[in-house]
Design a protein around this motif. Structure first.
Motif, PDB file in Angstrom:
ATOM      1  N   MET A  95      -5.230   7.528  12.177  1.00 19.59           N
ATOM      2  CA  MET A  95      -4.196   7.199  11.201  1.00 19.59           C
ATOM      3  C   MET A  95      -4.421   5.821  10.607  1.00 19.59           C
ATOM      4  O   MET A  95      -4.997   4.948  11.277  1.00 19.59           O
TER       5      MET A  95
ATOM      6  N   TYR B  78      -2.046   2.846   8.756  1.00 24.38           N
ATOM      7  CA  TYR B  78      -0.708   2.388   8.441  1.00 24.38           C
ATOM      8  C   TYR B  78      -0.798   1.139   7.576  1.00 24.38           C
ATOM      9  O   TYR B  78      -1.719   0.328   7.709  1.00 24.38           O
TER      10      TYR B  78
ATOM     11  N   GLN C  39       1.506  -2.252   6.614  1.00 21.68           N
ATOM     12  CA  GLN C  39       2.648  -3.014   7.103  1.00 21.68           C
ATOM     13  C   GLN C  39       2.861  -4.238   6.217  1.00 21.68           C
ATOM     14  O   GLN C  39       2.018  -5.143   6.188  1.00 21.68           O
TER      15      GLN C  39
ATOM     16  N   ARG D 239       7.226  -8.618   7.771  1.00 21.36           N
ATOM     17  CA  ARG D 239       8.550  -8.462   8.343  1.00 21.36           C
ATOM     18  C   ARG D 239       9.112  -7.045   8.175  1.00 21.36           C
ATOM     19  O   ARG D 239      10.331  -6.839   8.147  1.00 21.36           O
ATOM     20  N   LYS D 240       8.212  -6.063   8.083  1.00 17.74           N
ATOM     21  CA  LYS D 240       8.622  -4.656   8.025  1.00 17.74           C
ATOM     22  C   LYS D 240       7.870  -3.867   9.088  1.00 17.74           C
ATOM     23  O   LYS D 240       6.876  -4.341   9.642  1.00 17.74           O
ATOM     24  N   GLY D 241       8.354  -2.645   9.362  1.00 17.08           N
ATOM     25  CA  GLY D 241       7.631  -1.770  10.270  1.00 17.08           C
ATOM     26  C   GLY D 241       6.446  -1.126   9.579  1.00 17.08           C
ATOM     27  O   GLY D 241       6.397  -1.047   8.352  1.00 17.08           O
ATOM     28  N   PRO D 242       5.453  -0.657  10.348  1.00 18.62           N
ATOM     29  CA  PRO D 242       4.304   0.034   9.742  1.00 18.62           C
ATOM     30  C   PRO D 242       4.736   1.324   9.044  1.00 18.62           C
ATOM     31  O   PRO D 242       5.643   2.018   9.496  1.00 18.62           O
TER      32      PRO D 242
ATOM     33  N   LEU E  88       3.161   4.943   7.486  1.00 13.92           N
ATOM     34  CA  LEU E  88       1.986   5.807   7.534  1.00 13.92           C
ATOM     35  C   LEU E  88       1.419   6.050   6.137  1.00 13.92           C
ATOM     36  O   LEU E  88       2.126   6.421   5.213  1.00 13.92           O
TER      37      LEU E  88
ATOM     38  N   LEU F  28      -3.313  -1.272   9.360  1.00 11.16           N
ATOM     39  CA  LEU F  28      -3.558  -1.000  10.772  1.00 11.16           C
ATOM     40  C   LEU F  28      -4.160   0.389  10.922  1.00 11.16           C
ATOM     41  O   LEU F  28      -3.650   1.355  10.343  1.00 11.16           O
TER      42      LEU F  28
ATOM     43  N   PHE G  71      -3.589   1.078  18.628  1.00  9.19           N
ATOM     44  CA  PHE G  71      -3.682   0.453  17.310  1.00  9.19           C
ATOM     45  C   PHE G  71      -4.746  -0.627  17.297  1.00  9.19           C
ATOM     46  O   PHE G  71      -4.980  -1.312  18.301  1.00  9.19           O
TER      47      PHE G  71
END
Lengths: 113, 111
Positions: free
Chosen positions: B34, B36, B38, B41-44, B46, B88, B101
């Motif tokens: 996968m 990702y 990011q 200051r945010k989540g990853p 997809l 990532l 990861f």
């Protein structure tokens, strides 16, 4: 639709205190993951739930860390006797049981002083 | 040796450039891969999901997996300033296993 939500978004605590971090996954997602992300690093796996049970908790660093998911939806990550090294972003992710793609929440930024 | 490695960057490119991001890994059992994105200051989020070796294209993004070399790539065509983020890679061997990861590559696309 609503994504994964995490509360609080930020948490500042003192060394030795107890903290709880909450994750509300996407509705209907049976799999839930907790990760920890330090600055400049990728997420590091902590624990994986399938339904109510912890299917893999091999990433929990020590017995100060514990997580629950009593009804198979919301999960709480609990950290006892916090240490400065616990400071990080704690990410939660969820997925259905038919796919591996994970959907992440925004994370909780934990700072231990 | 870490299980998954990425060049941390930062990688700076001009707008419109083709970007190549790469990961190498050591575990030959990995077969799900996968990518990702990011933002700070945010989540990853997809971007791409591939199984085993081969290519997969989605809009401006192309993911390549070479299991024989234990090497995966993400290509971004016509890069935009909004692509500026950390990328990532993540992988695992079997369904239900925890994901591993990479540390991420920070990309900056300059207008």
């Amino acid at each position: 639709g609503a994504g994964v939500s995490q509360t609080p978004s930020n948490k500042v605590t003192e060394k030795g205190k107890y903290v709880e971090l909450r994750c509300d996954p996407i509705s209907g997602h049976t799999a839930l993951y907790w990760y920890r992300q330090s600055l400049g690093q990728g997420p590091e796996f902590l624990i994986y739930f399938q339904g109510t049970g912890a299917a893999d908790d091999s990433g929990l660093p020590n017995d100060r860390f514990f997580a629950v998911r009593p009804e198979g939806s919301v999960s709480t990550l609990k950290i006892q006797r916090t240490e400065r090294g616990d400071s990080a972003v704690y990410l939660c992710a969820s997925s259905t049981d038919r796919e591996q793609t994970q959907y992440f929440g925004p994370g909780t930024r934990l700072l231990v002083l | 040796q870490k299980e998954v490695e990425q060049d941390p960057g930062p990688l700076s490119v001009p707008e419109g450039a083709i970007v190549s991001l790469n990961c190498t890994y050591s575990n030959s059992a990995f077969q799900y891969f996968m990518w990702y994105r990011q933002y700070s200051r945010k989540g990853p989020e997809l971007l791409m999901y591939t199984y085993s070796s081969g290519n997969k294209e989605d809009g401006r993004f192309t993911a390549q997996v070479d299991k024989s070399s234990k090497y995966i790539s993400l290509f971004i065509r016509d890069s935009q300033p909004s692509d500026s983020a950390t990328y990532l890679c993540a992988m695992n061997g079997n369904y239900g296993q925890n994901f591993v990861f990479g540390p991420g590559t920070r990309l900056s696309v300059l207008p």
